[in-house]
Design a protein around this motif. Structure first.
Motif, PDB file in Angstrom:
ATOM      1  N   UNK A 186       0.838  -1.201   0.000  1.00  0.00           N
ATOM      2  CA  UNK A 186       0.000   0.000   0.000  1.00  0.00           C
ATOM      3  C   UNK A 186       0.866   1.242   0.000  1.00  0.00           C
ATOM      4  N   UNK A 187       1.849   1.264   0.908  1.00  0.00           N
ATOM      5  CA  UNK A 187       2.687   2.454   1.039  1.00  0.00           C
ATOM      6  C   UNK A 187       4.041   2.037   1.587  1.00  0.00           C
ATOM      7  N   UNK A 188       5.074   2.749   1.142  1.00  0.00           N
ATOM      8  CA  UNK A 188       6.449   2.437   1.559  1.00  0.00           C
ATOM      9  C   UNK A 188       7.187   3.734   1.860  1.00  0.00           C
ATOM     10  N   UNK A 189       7.996   3.661   2.913  1.00  0.00           N
ATOM     11  CA  UNK A 189       8.947   4.722   3.204  1.00  0.00           C
ATOM     12  C   UNK A 189      10.339   4.106   3.104  1.00  0.00           C
ATOM     13  N   UNK A 190      11.341   4.880   3.435  1.00  0.00           N
ATOM     14  CA  UNK A 190      12.720   4.385   3.337  1.00  0.00           C
ATOM     15  C   UNK A 190      12.964   3.159   4.219  1.00  0.00           C
ATOM     16  N   UNK A 191      12.337   3.121   5.400  1.00  0.00           N
ATOM     17  CA  UNK A 191      12.639   2.070   6.377  1.00  0.00           C
ATOM     18  C   UNK A 191      11.516   1.080   6.658  1.00  0.00           C
ATOM     19  N   UNK A 192      10.347   1.299   6.103  1.00  0.00           N
ATOM     20  CA  UNK A 192       9.221   0.418   6.432  1.00  0.00           C
ATOM     21  C   UNK A 192       8.196   0.426   5.298  1.00  0.00           C
ATOM     22  N   UNK A 193       7.324  -0.565   5.340  1.00  0.00           N
ATOM     23  CA  UNK A 193       6.231  -0.611   4.369  1.00  0.00           C
ATOM     24  C   UNK A 193       5.027  -1.300   5.006  1.00  0.00           C
ATOM     25  N   UNK A 194       3.880  -1.025   4.407  1.00  0.00           N
ATOM     26  CA  UNK A 194       2.642  -1.690   4.821  1.00  0.00           C
ATOM     27  C   UNK A 194       2.004  -2.291   3.577  1.00  0.00           C
ATOM     28  N   UNK A 195       1.658  -3.572   3.693  1.00  0.00           N
ATOM     29  CA  UNK A 195       1.008  -4.289   2.603  1.00  0.00           C
ATOM     30  C   UNK A 195      -0.327  -4.827   3.110  1.00  0.00           C
ATOM     31  N   UNK A 208      -3.270  -6.655   7.324  1.00  0.00           N
ATOM     32  CA  UNK A 208      -2.241  -5.708   6.907  1.00  0.00           C
ATOM     33  C   UNK A 208      -0.933  -6.163   7.521  1.00  0.00           C
ATOM     34  N   UNK A 209       0.164  -5.936   6.804  1.00  0.00           N
ATOM     35  CA  UNK A 209       1.463  -6.391   7.252  1.00  0.00           C
ATOM     36  C   UNK A 209       2.448  -5.235   7.251  1.00  0.00           C
ATOM     37  N   UNK A 210       2.981  -4.961   8.426  1.00  0.00           N
ATOM     38  CA  UNK A 210       4.015  -3.950   8.587  1.00  0.00           C
ATOM     39  C   UNK A 210       5.363  -4.641   8.462  1.00  0.00           C
ATOM     40  N   UNK A 211       6.162  -4.213   7.522  1.00  0.00           N
ATOM     41  CA  UNK A 211       7.533  -4.706   7.387  1.00  0.00           C
ATOM     42  C   UNK A 211       8.454  -3.626   7.931  1.00  0.00           C
ATOM     43  N   UNK A 212       9.174  -3.987   9.002  1.00  0.00           N
ATOM     44  CA  UNK A 212      10.038  -3.021   9.669  1.00  0.00           C
ATOM     45  C   UNK A 212      11.191  -3.757  10.321  1.00  0.00           C
ATOM     46  N   UNK A 213      12.407  -3.319  10.038  1.00  0.00           N
ATOM     47  CA  UNK A 213      13.624  -3.920  10.593  1.00  0.00           C
ATOM     48  C   UNK A 213      13.645  -5.438  10.418  1.00  0.00           C
ATOM     49  N   UNK A 214      13.444  -5.869   9.196  1.00  0.00           N
ATOM     50  CA  UNK A 214      13.500  -7.291   8.822  1.00  0.00           C
ATOM     51  C   UNK A 214      12.476  -8.158   9.541  1.00  0.00           C
ATOM     52  N   UNK A 215      11.411  -7.556  10.016  1.00  0.00           N
ATOM     53  CA  UNK A 215      10.319  -8.307  10.633  1.00  0.00           C
ATOM     54  C   UNK A 215       9.017  -7.940   9.930  1.00  0.00           C
TER      55      UNK A 215
END
Length: 111
Positions: A5-14, A22-29
């Protein structure tokens, strides 16, 4: 199947349309959220008082408990601002998508 859905330099939400998650991808998690949990997380991040973090005698970290599990994030001021950008962008895209769907449904029934 996850769609970003949206991405920044360090994280994304799908979003996964099959599970309505919804899935938050942040710091390899990857952290899963329901829509209500994601909204609750956004509310927590937006309600953090940034001025408190800027005070010299205050700790420069904020502990944010995730609404649906026993996990938490330790965020500094910069990370909080990044999460605000991520969550605002995500909910803006979701609102835009909802508006487009309403317009499309309205136009289908007008034919």
């Amino acid at each position: 199947m996850q769609e970003e859905i949206f991405r920044t330099k360090n994280a994304s939400i799908a979003q996964c349309s099959l599970s309505n998650s919804f899935f938050l991808s942040y710091e390899n998690e990857e952290i899963a959220f329901s829509l209500c949990d994601l909204y609750s997380f956004k509310k927590k991040i937006m309600n953090l008082n940034l001025m408190d973090l800027l005070e010299t005698d205050a700790p420069d970290l904020e502990i944010v408990y995730l609404p649906h599990c026993d996990r938490f994030l330790m965020l500094n001021l910069h990370q909080i601002l990044q999460f605000r950008e991520l969550l605002n962008g995500t909910f803006d895209i979701l609102a835009l998508n909802s508006s487009i769907q309403k317009i499309l449904r309205r136009n289908v029934f007008n034919f």
